[in-house]
Write an enzyme that holds these catalytic residues in place. Structure first.
Site, PDB file in Angstrom:
ATOM      1  N   ARG A  37       0.817  -1.252   0.063  1.00  0.00           N
ATOM      2  CA  ARG A  37       0.106   0.009   0.016  1.00  0.00           C
ATOM      3  C   ARG A  37       0.801   1.351  -0.112  1.00  0.00           C
ATOM      4  NH1 ARG A  37      -4.503   0.842   4.739  1.00  0.00           N
ATOM      5  NH2 ARG A  37      -2.844   0.984   5.665  1.00  0.00           N
TER       6      ARG A  37
ATOM      7  N   LYS B 147      -2.646   7.116   1.192  1.00  0.00           N
ATOM      8  CA  LYS B 147      -2.347   7.527   2.676  1.00  0.00           C
ATOM      9  C   LYS B 147      -0.963   8.180   2.726  1.00  0.00           C
ATOM     10  CE  LYS B 147      -2.074   4.805   6.898  1.00  0.00           C
ATOM     11  NZ  LYS B 147      -3.271   5.296   7.428  1.00  0.00           N
TER      12      LYS B 147
ATOM     13  N   GLU C 146     -16.074   7.187   5.900  1.00  0.00           N
ATOM     14  CA  GLU C 146     -15.295   6.582   6.816  1.00  0.00           C
ATOM     15  C   GLU C 146     -15.075   7.574   8.058  1.00  0.00           C
ATOM     16  OE1 GLU C 146     -11.279   6.234   4.934  1.00  0.00           O
ATOM     17  OE2 GLU C 146     -11.521   8.458   4.165  1.00  0.00           O
TER      18      GLU C 146
END
Length: 280
Positions: free
Chosen positions: A36, A130, A163
């Site tokens: 990721r 991220k 989220e």
């Protein structure tokens, strides 16, 4: 550790990061987390400081020399130091930073309160990456704390549940389905993905009727039998109140508790695909 002020991650936010839990001398889901951060770095146009295997080896070695058996490994990739310009063209080379945070505390299974965030959610291009650009997340968390809540829940531009400030969210519907919002506009959390896999065991024994990843409207979420937050820092945390709406009887739901136990067992004795041993 010293980070130069002219590092592009410091003065322009041009960096990405990830975190892997350390449990009993094993790194949990390290492969998935490394994949990721590489994806995030690619989207952020950060040249890899090392190849994937070297990054993985450095991270494991960092935990090894720390002697930490339980805690977390957090690591960042940056465009690197160079100058104070907007473009990274003056940065000499990309950088990799890693730090081990020791933590012996147990994961908390007590129910929490969440609120609906008034802070605008990041657009999908940035929400699915991220990156270190976490000011909206910080303000969302502060907004929750001001209302004596644990976290704030974002809605997307279409009004669907997205989220939490740094966690995914899931529900158990009245039809006994595990329901999770789609990942197309939000971060694809590694713990959330793992919960989807582990929950298949609950379907097999009849405790869940199914698993669904779909758009979730706020009314459906608030009326669900159970709600939970999913993330590396909480694993599975039951939600017993959203805004003024109390979930069920105001107690932690059985599916939330079971999924937390499942993921703790997975961290302690799961497959080699999710547990990487550290040689100290």
């Amino acid at each position: 550790m010293v980070i130069l002020m002219d590092d592009h991650m410091v003065h322009r936010g041009h960096g990405v990061f990830d975190t892997a839990a350390i449990k009993k001398g094993h790194l949990y889901e390290l492969h998935q987390h490394v994949d990721r951060i590489i994806r995030s770095g690619t989207v952020a146009k950060i040249v890899l400081p090392f190849d994937r295997e070297t990054i993985r080896r450095i991270l494991i070695q960092t935990v090894s020399v720390s002697k930490c058996m339980n805690g977390s490994l957090r690591y960042w990739m940056s465009a690197g130091p160079g100058d104070f310009q907007l473009s990274p063209s003056g940065c000499h080379q990309p950088a990799l930073y890693a730090i081990v945070i020791e933590d012996q505390s147990l994961f908390d299974s007590r129910g929490i309160k969440v609120v609906t965030s008034s802070i605008p959610i990041k657009p999908p291009q940035f929400a699915t990456m991220k990156s270190v650009n976490y000011l909206p997340n910080v303000l969302s968390k502060m907004e929750a704390e001001e209302q004596v809540a644990f976290a704030a829940i974002w809605l997307d531009d279409d009004g669907f549940i997205a989220e939490g400030s740094n966690m995914n969210v899931a529900f158990v519907t009245k039809e006994q389905e595990l329901l999770m919002p789609k990942f197309d506009k939000i971060l694809s959390g590694c713990p959330a993905r793992r919960v989807l896999t582990l929950a298949e065991g609950l379907v097999r024994v009849g405790k869940l009727r199914g698993i669904r990843v779909d758009n979730v409207c706020i009314d459906e979420g608030k009326s669900a039998d159970e709600m939970m937050l999913l993330g590396s820092g909480v694993l599975v945390r039951p939600v017993i109140q959203w805004d003024e709406k109390v979930k069920g009887d105001g107690k932690e739901g059985p599916i939330s508790k079971t999924l937390l136990n499942y993921i703790l067992e997975d961290m302690n004795s799961g497959l080699s695909s999710v547990r990487v041993p550290v040689r100290y």
